[in-house]
Design a protein around this motif. Structure first.
Motif, mmCIF file in Angstrom:
data_model
loop_
_atom_site.group_PDB
_atom_site.id
_atom_site.type_symbol
_atom_site.label_atom_id
_atom_site.label_comp_id
_atom_site.label_asym_id
_atom_site.label_seq_id
_atom_site.Cartn_x
_atom_site.Cartn_y
_atom_site.Cartn_z
ATOM 1 N N GLY A 215 42.564 49.610 47.228
ATOM 2 C CA GLY A 215 42.929 50.583 48.231
ATOM 3 C C GLY A 215 42.786 50.013 49.631
ATOM 4 N N ALA A 216 42.092 50.752 50.486
ATOM 5 C CA ALA A 216 41.937 50.341 51.872
ATOM 6 C C ALA A 216 41.097 49.075 52.023
ATOM 7 C CB ALA A 216 41.303 51.468 52.679
ATOM 8 N N GLU A 217 40.389 48.687 50.955
ATOM 9 C CA GLU A 217 39.553 47.485 51.017
ATOM 10 C C GLU A 217 40.320 46.206 50.677
ATOM 11 O OE1 GLU A 217 36.531 47.734 52.321
ATOM 12 O OE2 GLU A 217 37.135 49.851 52.538
ATOM 13 N N GLY A 218 41.587 46.315 50.278
ATOM 14 C CA GLY A 218 42.382 45.124 50.003
ATOM 15 C C GLY A 218 42.541 44.854 48.520
ATOM 16 N N SER A 219 42.337 43.606 48.117
ATOM 17 C CA SER A 219 42.553 43.223 46.724
ATOM 18 C C SER A 219 41.640 42.079 46.333
ATOM 19 C CB SER A 219 44.022 42.829 46.487
ATOM 20 O OG SER A 219 44.385 41.740 47.328
ATOM 21 N N LEU A 220 41.402 41.972 45.031
ATOM 22 C CA LEU A 220 40.555 40.925 44.469
ATOM 23 C C LEU A 220 41.380 40.122 43.478
ATOM 24 C CD1 LEU A 220 37.802 39.579 43.684
ATOM 25 C CD2 LEU A 220 37.513 41.476 42.052
ATOM 26 N N TYR A 221 41.452 38.806 43.680
ATOM 27 C CA TYR A 221 42.196 37.926 42.774
ATOM 28 C C TYR A 221 41.225 37.085 41.972
ATOM 29 C CZ TYR A 221 44.907 33.921 41.162
ATOM 30 O OH TYR A 221 45.470 32.934 40.390
ATOM 31 N N ALA A 222 41.473 37.024 40.662
ATOM 32 C CA ALA A 222 40.647 36.203 39.778
ATOM 33 C C ALA A 222 41.552 35.477 38.794
ATOM 34 C CB ALA A 222 39.640 37.067 39.018
ATOM 35 N N ALA A 223 41.226 34.217 38.534
ATOM 36 C CA ALA A 223 41.972 33.396 37.585
ATOM 37 C C ALA A 223 40.988 32.566 36.780
ATOM 38 C CB ALA A 223 42.972 32.495 38.305
#
Length: 300
Positions: A215-223
């Motif tokens: 949401g307003a906090e952005g995004s988290l990417y994991a690989a």
């Protein structure tokens, strides 16, 4: 050259009531406005990707009612190829949405024609084979989603899945998914982990890459084999958050199709989503590439 993105998914007419505060169970409230907008998670992602600069083809279904005609026209006007958007006898899908003064929403979806998308035609298969990237969601029957993901995997087409509405996903679908994009609530529902980092880590046992939207906090990417990356979102005042997640996914797909590095692509997609929540509606609020580029430049 613009990437070719194929979207298999829902096409709905959004019926939106704006209220100061959403009604509780058994309560009636007075709304201040009612509007209709083109929607559906599939169509929304198609419009977002097309406005973000991709070449987009839509596989879906509308009914024989006036909503079906309006939705096809809206997709055409946004530059989405609708040659394989089927018209089936009966009602077009609808989404009944209540939006409060804080920009939050509650939604009831009635599938209508979308319920007929249980498999692929030869034309659908050929179109997916020609794509650089396939976008999938879960507002159509799971059999159709699985068939498309399998076909894409067999032909080397990158598959991006938004697991919404949240439900348990069969192993054959996850095995054919390259990038999974749940929001934090969907990630928790899939894994039982309330913490997005823990949920993302658990999901990497099933798919090679995950983006959890916050949401307003952005995004988290994991690989797999890499440190997770959190990308913040621009701070804006939301008017209507309907379709923000689909804006993010469509813009991200366009950026990935162009070969942008993922952290950069995530930031650009977050800018697109931030622009969309400052306007009413879902597809109608989605920004064009020039707007996203200008806003991204201003944020630097």
């Amino acid at each position: 050259m613009a990437p070719h993105i194929v979207v298999l998914g829902s096409t709905n007419m959004d019926l939106v009531a704006y209220v100061p505060e959403a009604p509780r169970r058994g309560e009636t409230v007075t709304g201040r406005e009612f509007r209709t907008f083109p929607g559906g998670k599939g169509a929304n992602q198609a419009v977002a990707a097309a406005r973000a600069g991709a070449t987009v083809s839509m596989i879906g279904a509308v009914g024989t009612d006036a909503f079906g005609t309006q939705l096809r026209t809206a997709l055409d006007h946004s530059g989405v190829d609708t040659d394989l958007l089927r018209t089936v006898e009966g009602a077009t899908g609808t989404a009944h949405i209540v939006v409060d003064d804080d920009g939050g929403n509650a939604i009831v979806v009635v599938p209508g024609a979308n319920a007929t998308l249980t498999g692929l035609t030869h034309g659908d298969e050929a179109l997916i084979t020609s794509a650089d990237l396939l976008l999938l969601q879960l507002e159509i029957p799971l059999d159709g989603v699985v068939a498309a993901a399998r076909h894409a995997r067999e032909h080397g087409v990158r598959t991006v899945l938004t697991p919404a509405p949240a439900q348990q996903l069969p192993p054959e679908l996850l095995d054919a998914t390259d990038l999974l994009i749940p929001n934090e609530h969907e990630a928790a529902a899939l894994t039982g982990a309330a913490d997005p980092h823990a949920a993302a880590h658990a999901l990497l046992d099933r798919v090679p890459e995950v983006v959890v939207t916050l949401g307003a906090e952005g995004s988290l990417y994991a690989a797999r084999g890499a440190e997770p990356v959190t990308v913040p979102a621009p701070r804006v005042t939301a008017v209507d958050t309907t379709g923000a997640g689909d804006t993010f996914v469509g813009a991200l797909a366009a950026a990935l199709g162009e070969g942008r590095p993922l952290p950069s692509a995530l930031g650009w997609a977050s800018t697109a989503a931030a622009l969309s929540v400052q306007r009413p509606g879902a597809a109608a609020a989605m920004p064009y590439r020039t707007e996203i580029d200008a806003a991204a430049e201003a944020e630097r």
